[in-house]
Design an enzyme around this catalytic site. Structure first.
Site, short mmCIF file in Angstrom:
data_model
loop_
_atom_site.label_atom_id
_atom_site.label_comp_id
_atom_site.label_asym_id
_atom_site.label_seq_id
_atom_site.Cartn_x
_atom_site.Cartn_y
_atom_site.Cartn_z
N GLU A 96 6.57 -0.88 -7.09
CA GLU A 96 5.38 -1.59 -6.64
C GLU A 96 5.78 -2.66 -5.63
O GLU A 96 5.05 -2.93 -4.68
CB GLU A 96 4.67 -2.21 -7.84
CG GLU A 96 3.32 -2.78 -7.50
CD GLU A 96 2.57 -3.21 -8.73
OE1 GLU A 96 1.75 -2.42 -9.22
OE2 GLU A 96 2.80 -4.34 -9.21
N HIS B 46 -3.02 4.83 2.03
CA HIS B 46 -4.12 4.04 2.60
C HIS B 46 -5.44 4.25 1.86
O HIS B 46 -6.52 4.21 2.45
CB HIS B 46 -4.26 4.30 4.10
CG HIS B 46 -3.20 3.61 4.88
ND1 HIS B 46 -1.94 4.15 5.03
CD2 HIS B 46 -3.19 2.42 5.53
CE1 HIS B 46 -1.19 3.33 5.75
NE2 HIS B 46 -1.93 2.27 6.06
N CYS C 290 -3.09 -10.53 -9.82
CA CYS C 290 -3.28 -9.07 -9.75
C CYS C 290 -4.68 -8.61 -10.12
O CYS C 290 -5.02 -7.46 -9.92
CB CYS C 290 -2.23 -8.35 -10.61
SG CYS C 290 -0.57 -8.50 -9.92
#
Length: 147
Positions: free
Chosen positions: A137, A73, A23
Site C-alpha cells: 500500500e 485509476h 484513512c
C-alpha cells in the site's frame, strides 16, 4: 519446485470507513503488486517457455487482465459504504470497483489472490500454482496472502 515473482504497479483510491485516523478519508495509493508462482521448470525443448516456471510476460498479462487494468485509476469502494457509493455513482463515467469487503491492504490482497489463483492453476501439466500475493500500500506497508 521453483518460485518466480512478477511485480506490477497501479494507482487506485479507497477509504476505510470506520478507521480512527486519516484513512477514513478518500485518498489514493501507488499500489505495488507482487505475484509469486511456484511450480516445476518447463522441460520442453524448442518451446518459448523452456527452462521457465512460467514466462514473466504471461504472468503479467493474466494479472493485468484480471486486476491491474480494471483497478488502475479506479476507486475501490466497499459495497456498504453508502455515502461514498452515492457520490461515486453521481460522477459520469467514473471508474469504480465495488468490493464485498472493506478495501484494506489485507482484504485487497485476499481478493487478488482469489481472483488470480484459478488463472494460473494447472498450467504446464498441473504443477503451477499461485503461491503468494504481496500488495504494497506504501513502500513500508504491505499485506501477504499465501496459498
Amino acid at each position: 519446485m521453483i518460485s518466480v515473482t512478477r511485480r506490477l504497479e497501479f494507482d487506485a483510491g479507497h477509504r476505510i470507513p470506520d478507521h480512527r485516523s486519516q484513512c477514513r478519508n478518500l485518498h489514493g495509493h501507488r499500489y505495488v503488486l507482487e505475484i509469486t508462482l511456484a511450480g516445476d521448470v518447463v522441460d520442453a525443448p524448442g518451446a518459448s517457455d523452456n527452462g521457465m516456471v512460467m514466462d514473466f510476460s504471461d504472468i503479467k498479462a493474466i494479472a493485468k487482465r484480471h486486476i491491474v487494468d480494471p483497478w488502475d485509476h479506479a476507486f475501490l469502494v466497499y459495497r456498504d459504504d453508502g455515502a461514498v457509493r452515492g457520490f461515486l455513482d453521481s460522477l459520469p463515467d467514473h471508474k469504480t470497483v465495488v468490493l464485498d469487503c472493506i478495501p484494506t491492504a489485507e482484504n485487497l490482497a485476499a481478493v487478488i489472490f482469489r481472483t488470480l489463483a484459478p488463472h494460473y492453476q494447472g498450467h504446464y501439466g498441473g504443477q503451477l500454482r499461485l503461491a503468494r500475493v504481496r500488495l504494497y500500500e506504501t513502500p513500508n506497508c504491505w499485506a501477504d496472502c499465501h496459498a
